[in-house]
Design a protein around this motif. Structure first.
Motif, PDB file in Angstrom:
ATOM      1  N   TRP A  56       0.820  -1.203   0.000  1.00 48.40           N
ATOM      2  CA  TRP A  56       0.000   0.000   0.000  1.00 48.40           C
ATOM      3  C   TRP A  56       0.856   1.256   0.000  1.00 48.40           C
ATOM      4  O   TRP A  56       1.938   1.283   0.587  1.00 48.40           O
ATOM      5  CB  TRP A  56      -0.897   0.038   1.239  1.00 48.40           C
ATOM      6  N   GLY A  57       0.369   2.290  -0.674  1.00 51.52           N
ATOM      7  CA  GLY A  57       0.918   3.631  -0.566  1.00 51.52           C
ATOM      8  C   GLY A  57      -0.204   4.538  -0.085  1.00 51.52           C
ATOM      9  O   GLY A  57      -1.356   4.098   0.028  1.00 51.52           O
ATOM     10  N   TYR A  58       0.109   5.767   0.185  1.00 52.20           N
ATOM     11  CA  TYR A  58      -0.957   6.657   0.630  1.00 52.20           C
ATOM     12  C   TYR A  58      -0.632   8.099   0.265  1.00 52.20           C
ATOM     13  O   TYR A  58       0.513   8.458  -0.007  1.00 52.20           O
ATOM     14  CB  TYR A  58      -1.232   6.502   2.124  1.00 52.20           C
ATOM     15  N   GLN A 111      -3.883   0.517  -2.725  1.00 56.25           N
ATOM     16  CA  GLN A 111      -3.137  -0.729  -2.810  1.00 56.25           C
ATOM     17  C   GLN A 111      -2.564  -0.911  -4.212  1.00 56.25           C
ATOM     18  O   GLN A 111      -3.254  -0.734  -5.211  1.00 56.25           O
ATOM     19  CB  GLN A 111      -4.013  -1.925  -2.462  1.00 56.25           C
ATOM     20  N   GLY A 112      -1.290  -1.275  -4.259  1.00 58.15           N
ATOM     21  CA  GLY A 112      -0.617  -1.506  -5.535  1.00 58.15           C
ATOM     22  C   GLY A 112       0.870  -1.242  -5.391  1.00 58.15           C
ATOM     23  O   GLY A 112       1.314  -0.650  -4.410  1.00 58.15           O
ATOM     24  N   SER A 113       1.641  -1.680  -6.370  1.00 58.37           N
ATOM     25  CA  SER A 113       3.068  -1.393  -6.339  1.00 58.37           C
ATOM     26  C   SER A 113       3.282   0.111  -6.464  1.00 58.37           C
ATOM     27  O   SER A 113       2.442   0.832  -7.013  1.00 58.37           O
ATOM     28  CB  SER A 113       3.778  -2.115  -7.489  1.00 58.37           C
ATOM     29  N   PHE A 116       3.099   1.328 -10.084  1.00 58.51           N
ATOM     30  CA  PHE A 116       1.727   1.377 -10.598  1.00 58.51           C
ATOM     31  C   PHE A 116       0.973   2.573 -10.049  1.00 58.51           C
ATOM     32  O   PHE A 116       0.299   3.301 -10.782  1.00 58.51           O
ATOM     33  CB  PHE A 116       0.973   0.091 -10.242  1.00 58.51           C
ATOM     34  N   LEU A 117       1.078   2.801  -8.725  1.00 55.75           N
ATOM     35  CA  LEU A 117       0.341   3.907  -8.106  1.00 55.75           C
ATOM     36  C   LEU A 117       0.829   5.257  -8.621  1.00 55.75           C
ATOM     37  O   LEU A 117       0.033   6.168  -8.857  1.00 55.75           O
ATOM     38  CB  LEU A 117       0.476   3.835  -6.582  1.00 55.75           C
ATOM     39  N   GLN A 118       2.139   5.396  -8.804  1.00 59.34           N
ATOM     40  CA  GLN A 118       2.679   6.644  -9.331  1.00 59.34           C
ATOM     41  C   GLN A 118       2.165   6.904 -10.747  1.00 59.34           C
ATOM     42  O   GLN A 118       1.792   8.028 -11.091  1.00 59.34           O
ATOM     43  CB  GLN A 118       4.207   6.615  -9.322  1.00 59.34           C
ATOM     44  N   GLN A 119       2.135   5.869 -11.568  1.00 58.84           N
ATOM     45  CA  GLN A 119       1.648   6.012 -12.940  1.00 58.84           C
ATOM     46  C   GLN A 119       0.159   6.327 -12.951  1.00 58.84           C
ATOM     47  O   GLN A 119      -0.311   7.160 -13.742  1.00 58.84           O
ATOM     48  CB  GLN A 119       1.917   4.734 -13.729  1.00 58.84           C
ATOM     49  N   LEU A 128      -1.560  15.167  -7.528  1.00 54.26           N
ATOM     50  CA  LEU A 128      -1.466  14.389  -6.299  1.00 54.26           C
ATOM     51  C   LEU A 128      -0.235  13.487  -6.326  1.00 54.26           C
ATOM     52  O   LEU A 128       0.131  12.952  -7.374  1.00 54.26           O
ATOM     53  CB  LEU A 128      -2.723  13.523  -6.111  1.00 54.26           C
ATOM     54  N   HIS A 129       0.390  13.314  -5.167  1.00 55.92           N
ATOM     55  CA  HIS A 129       1.608  12.510  -5.083  1.00 55.92           C
ATOM     56  C   HIS A 129       1.581  11.653  -3.818  1.00 55.92           C
ATOM     57  O   HIS A 129       1.014  12.044  -2.794  1.00 55.92           O
ATOM     58  CB  HIS A 129       2.847  13.410  -5.060  1.00 55.92           C
TER      59      HIS A 129
END
Length: 237
Positions: A56-58, A111-113, A116-119, A128-129
């Motif tokens: 997960w990232g946030y 949720q994601g690598s 993937f989330l950055q793209q 958003l970052h």
């Protein structure tokens, strides 16, 4: 969930800091100071998690924008979005009014690598970052094994969790790093700190430092100091 910047850490191995009974297992009678890693080791671990699609990232955004963002991401369906809201009741002129507010103000978890989330954000929300880890400078990553109990606790009782304002190093100094052996937090590591007259597990989740209460029934073991262990192995060799 509360933000708490006024916490005064106590020494984690004081008798008053642990529940009564045999709840802590010490390793070789040592009073270690937790696992010590080099920055390169931290980066390697973070990089491994960053490539995991279940991690997960946030990101952080204004509360008023969260609902629209959550709805759009869920409708798109390309990644899982987690936002939790707490229900409370407020007196109104003709009775009681049911209200909702974000349990973690402004935080949205995806949720994601990391790649993937950055793209995904670049293509759909270029302003958003992902929140970065202040130690590595890379986007903060939360392994799913850590995120699952965190989400469950928020769903069951969000008042158990406080977000602290100091980095984890502030609470680690002079305290012993422990691993939880029982309960929903089994396998998680952190420091037992007394906050607001309650023992809480202070741990790092992504780049957040949180204090989790309601752990008085759990058992713990000391996390062995890897650096000292390596030196001992060399000496014994």
């Amino acid at each position: 969930m509360k933000l708490d910047g006024t916490v005064t850490p106590t020494i984690a191995d004081e008798n008053s800091c642990f529940p009564k009974g045999k709840h802590v297992t010490w390793i070789d009678g040592q009073s270690g100071q937790g696992i010590k890693r080099t920055s390169s080791e931290d980066e390697n671990i973070s990089h491994k998690w960053a490539e995991d699609p279940t991690s997960w990232g946030y990101l952080f955004m204004h509360n008023k924008k969260v609902e629209k963002f959550e709805a759009e991401v869920n409708k798109d369906g390309r990644c899982r979005c987690f936002v939790h809201r707490s229900v409370f009741y407020e007196k109104a002129r003709h009775g009681v009014k049911k209200m909702e507010k974000l349990s973690i103000s402004g935080f949205v978890f995806l949720q994601g690598s990391t790649k993937f989330l950055q793209q995904y954000l670049y293509e759909h929300y270029p302003t958003l970052h992902l929140v970065k880890d202040h130690n590595t400078g890379a986007p903060a990553v939360i392994p799913d094994s850590q995120m699952q109990p965190f989400m469950q606790i928020i769903k069951d009782d969000p008042t158990r969790i406080r977000i602290l304002l100091h980095p984890i190093e502030h609470y680690a100094e002079g305290n012993i790093k422990l691993r939880v052996l029982t309960g929903i937090l089994k396998g998680q590591e952190g420091y037992l700190i007394r906050i607001a007259r309650d023992r809480k597990l202070v741990m790092k989740i992504g780049d957040m430092v949180v204090a989790i209460g309601g752990i008085y029934k759990e058992e713990f073991e000391e996390v062995q100091d890897l650096v000292n262990s390596s030196y001992q192995a060399m000496d014994n060799g």
